[in-house]
Scaffold this motif. Structure first.
Motif: not given
Length: 817
Positions: A150-157, A169-174, A190-193, A201-204
């Motif tokens: 359920d993590a992707p759906e929870r992140l979207t919400r 950015p940190a959550l998307r990298f995770e 796709g998420t990395y891209r 320019g960010s560290a992530l």
């Protein structure tokens, strides 16, 4: 296998109703855990002022327990958990904070399931919107670490609820790491891209590029960014930086031969925007025109009209001071075709503006002489005089202003000051001295802008009278004993060049080094908690934050205690029927107002019962712990009328680090936020010095701080350091002209450079400030300068000298923002 289900999902930060009364969220399943007795939420039961701790621990031991917990968090998480247990028993009103600490410890130790449950307990127990948001973010992070389906759906919400979330950015990298570990490699790529494109320019983004490179080395097919993605990436680089990277990638795209016309047009528009911000008007015009020619269909009709206007403005800026162009425009308006007296006033004023800007003195004086002879209305006379200063004969300027200075109100005061300046430039120094003294006497408002300038000019006049007057009658100073001729109290003596920190008194030589020194005594937190106690007894149920503030003061934690006092103020403000104020990390993450919550009429009634005397006590406590947002909120404007030296240690450190006068930083903080570190403006500016997220990101890039997020701007130390760095860079870019640096801080340096281009090179600085077209920036410069003068006066210092001459506008290729 037994499965324990936890309810998680959308919740509402507390302002009126207890957080236990939430709408039922969707279920997600976690592995079995030992059942625990739930901790009751504070707002689901009466709030007690000082509940007896379950264990016999004195408060000093509990304070040490929190410090030990922080120290042991990484090396000995088990021992840190024991310290938290003591804190939980000793201060149950802060149970949500202890659960957050517990959750962070568990996540750091790799126990994501326990972290998830602790974050859930924090959500259920909290009355603080910032804690609620942190718990929601923590739960999503825990799910990502667990690899939960359920993590992707929870992140979207979560991102739908907090579209400007600093941790995105940190959550998307995770999320990408979770997908990579779960063999969903294509989704991970796709998420990395997306990170590389959307957060360049960010560290992530750098870590995402490294992961893509590692996948390529493993033989995974990872395609390069498409041209569309490259353009999208450079659009974000231009908006958020780093600007050096944006310049490089724009040049690469411009050199690309096989680029779709629409994408090429977008690249030209981005190059035009960058050139415009850097003051390269010819380049900006060229790119605007190329983009319009190649891809006129880019954007809607409004976008195309705006770009056309920008291109025309850049062309005007490029030719603004060209004499040949000015003479051509003058001839078109009727110059050289006969008597000027036959032309209308508006046409003559247009001719004056063109001639003055390009330094065509003959035309300026001819038009000015014609206008002097007309019976213009008072405001128009003043406008013509201000337009002519620096280009026309000062005798004509004086003629326009003479008589206006006797009018009451702001028009008369403005005319009086500039009339005195005309007398000064005409060499009628004795009259100028008296005129400046009159201005100082008249300008006694909250922001005595003209008195400040008059004091500075008075020093010049008197120096010139001593050095050059001799026997000239018009230059003789009045008898110093005569009425009105004495130097006014508070007028400056020697001029102070530059804006470095003022010199401090040296240590007495008779005092041995270190003797009698030592740290200054801080506030007595226990005494402050004792003062707060009766208010908590009377209003603790209506304002649960006050009881939390009392506990935090007992723990000697002034910063979170101040935040509780400020949250209580926001609740009182809302109960009083005033608009919701943007404040804190939730407003940063939402990019909008904090949502209005339902509050029962009984609770609003109870919140309004807090007395004026109790509000004064809360203001006293806020001021004592250096939280001037709480002090001003509860105590009103009287609290800051004396211009407190708020956050003095941080201001001094930041100013010394960047070679700035700390009094300037106090003045900017005063005008920007009135010392409120939690505040977020409707435009999105954050914290004490109201730094915009884009500006903060660009400053962080310039300072090499790649881990910066917008949440950092709520930290007073970071905010003041960034503001000091930016002010110093602006002062340097405008050749030490402080008023122009202040105008740039508010209105943008690219706009100030453009305004300079539209004015005569010989126009005095004080006159240029009258012509600032942005009303907010016009007022802002006046307010900051007068507060700066007042802060310097607190230390017995005169106002720093301000150079009258305007700098020559030049491109800014190094910083560009």
């Amino acid at each position: 296998m037994v499965v324990l289900a936890f309810q998680v999902g959308t919740a509402h930060a507390y302002t009126g109703e207890p957080l236990c009364a939430l709408e039922p969220p969707p279920l997600i399943s976690l592995p079995p855990v030992a059942a625990e007795e739930p901790t009751p939420a504070p707002m689901c039961q009466p709030v007690l002022r000082d509940p007896a701790p379950a264990r016999d621990l004195d408060r000093g031991s509990l304070r040490e327990a929190w410090a030990r917990c922080r120290a042991k968090a990484e090396e000995a998480p088990g021992e840190a958990a024991l310290e938290l247990a003591a804190l939980r028993e000793g201060f149950p009103r802060l149970v949500d904070l202890w659960e957050l600490e517990q959750a962070d410890l568990a996540l750091a130790a790799g126990d994501a399931e326990e972290a998830y449950r602790a974050y859930e307990r924090a959500r259920e127990a909290t009355v603080e919107s910032d804690v609620l948001m942190r718990a929601r973010v923590g739960q999503v992070r825990a799910l990502l670490v667990m690899g939960h389906r359920d993590a992707p759906e929870r992140l979207t919400r979560l991102l739908r609820q907090y579209p400007e979330l600093p941790e995105e950015p940190a959550l998307r990298f995770e999320l990408a790491r979770m997908r990579e570990a779960g063999d969903a490699v294509e989704d991970a790529i796709g998420t990395y891209r997306a990170l590389v494109v959307q957060h360049p320019g960010s560290a992530l983004a750098g870590r995402a590029e490294a992961r893509l490179g590692a996948l390529r080395e493993r033989g995974v097919a990872v395609r390069e960014l498409t041209p569309h993605e490259r353009v999208e990436r450079v659009e974000r680089l231009v908006r958020r930086g780093p600007l050096p990277t944006a310049r490089v990638e724009l040049a690469e795209l411009e050199a690309e031969e096989r680029l779709h016309p629409t994408l090429r047009a977008r690249v030209h528009f981005l190059s035009a925007r960058l050139a415009r911000h850097e003051g390269r008007w010819a380049d900006a015009r060229r790119h605007f025109e190329l983009g319009q020619r190649i891809g006129a269909e880019v954007g809607d009709e409004e976008d195309r009209e705006r770009r056309t206007e920008r291109a025309e403005d850049m062309a005007a800026a490029e030719r603004a001071r060209e004499r040949d162009e000015a003479e051509r425009q003058l001839r078109r308006l009727g110059w050289g075709r006969g008597r000027l007296a036959r032309l209308g006033t508006l046409r003559l004023m247009g001719m004056l503006e063109i001639a003055a800007r390009a330094g065509v003195a003959e035309a300026s004086n001819a038009v000015l002489e014609t206008l002097v002879e007309r019976g213009l209305p008072p405001r128009l006379r003043l406008k013509v005089a201000l337009e002519a200063m620096g280009a026309g004969d000062d005798a004509h300027v004086f003629a326009l202003l003479d008589g206006l200075h006797e009018r009451p109100g702001s028009l008369g005061l403005q005319a009086a000051y500039h009339r005195a300046r005309a007398l000064q430039r005409l060499g009628r120094l004795a009259e100028a001295e008296l005129a400046f003294l009159e201005v100082i006497e008249r300008d006694r408002g909250i922001t005595p802008f003209y008195a400040m300038w008059a004091e500075l000019q008075l020093d010049h006049v008197r120096a010139d009278m001593v050095g050059f007057c001799g026997p000239e009658a018009a230059c003789e100073s009045p008898d110093p004993e005569a009425e009105g001729s004495a130097k006014p109290a508070g007028a400056p003596t020697p001029r102070m060049e530059g804006f470095a920190p003022p010199a401090r008194a040296e240590q007495d030589e008779d005092v041995a080094e270190g003797e009698g020194q030592g740290e200054p005594e801080g506030p007595d937190f226990d005494a402050l908690a004792d003062r707060l106690g009766p208010i908590v007894e009377a209003h603790g149920e209506a304002y649960p934050w006050l009881g939390r503030a009392e506990d935090l003061l007992r723990l000697h934690r002034p910063e979170p205690a101040g935040r509780q006092l400020y949250e209580a103020f926001l609740a009182w403000r809302e109960a009083s029927g005033r608009p919701i104020r943007r404040a804190g990390i939730e407003s940063v993450a939402r990019g909008a107002n904090r949502p209005r919550r339902f509050t029962s009429w009984q609770l609003r009634r109870d919140r309004k019962r807090i007395s004026a005397e109790e509000r004064e006590v809360l203001a006293d406590i806020g001021a004592a712990i250096d939280d001037w947002g709480a002090a001003t909120g509860w105590g009103g404007w009287d609290r800051v009328a004396v211009r407190p030296r708020a956050y003095e240690a941080l201001v001094e450190e930041a100013a010394a680090r960047h070679g700035l006068d700390p009094n300037l930083l106090f003045a900017v903080m005063r005008v920007e936020s009135v010392y409120q570190k939690h505040i977020v403006s409707y435009a999105g500016a954050i914290g004490l010095c109201q730094i915009m997220p884009r500006t903060g990101q660009l400053i962080a890039d310039a300072k090499g701080e790649r881990d910066f997020t917008t949440a950092d701007l709520l930290d007073p130390a970071v905010n003041l350091d960034f503001a000091a760095w930016y002010l110093r860079s602006l002062i340097e870019r405008f050749d030490g002209h402080l008023p122009l640096a202040i105008a740039s801080y508010n209105g943008g340096p690219h706009n100030v450079r453009r305004w300079l281009q539209d004015r005569p090179a010989d126009m005095p600085l004080d006159v240029f400030l009258e012509h600032i077209p942005f009303g907010q920036t016009h007022r802002y410069v006046r307010r900051v300068l007068t507060h700066y003068r007042a802060y310097r006066a607190q230390e017995g210092l005169p106002m720093a000298s301000l150079d009258d001459d305007l700098p020559t506008p030049r491109p800014d290729r190094e910083i560009g923002f």
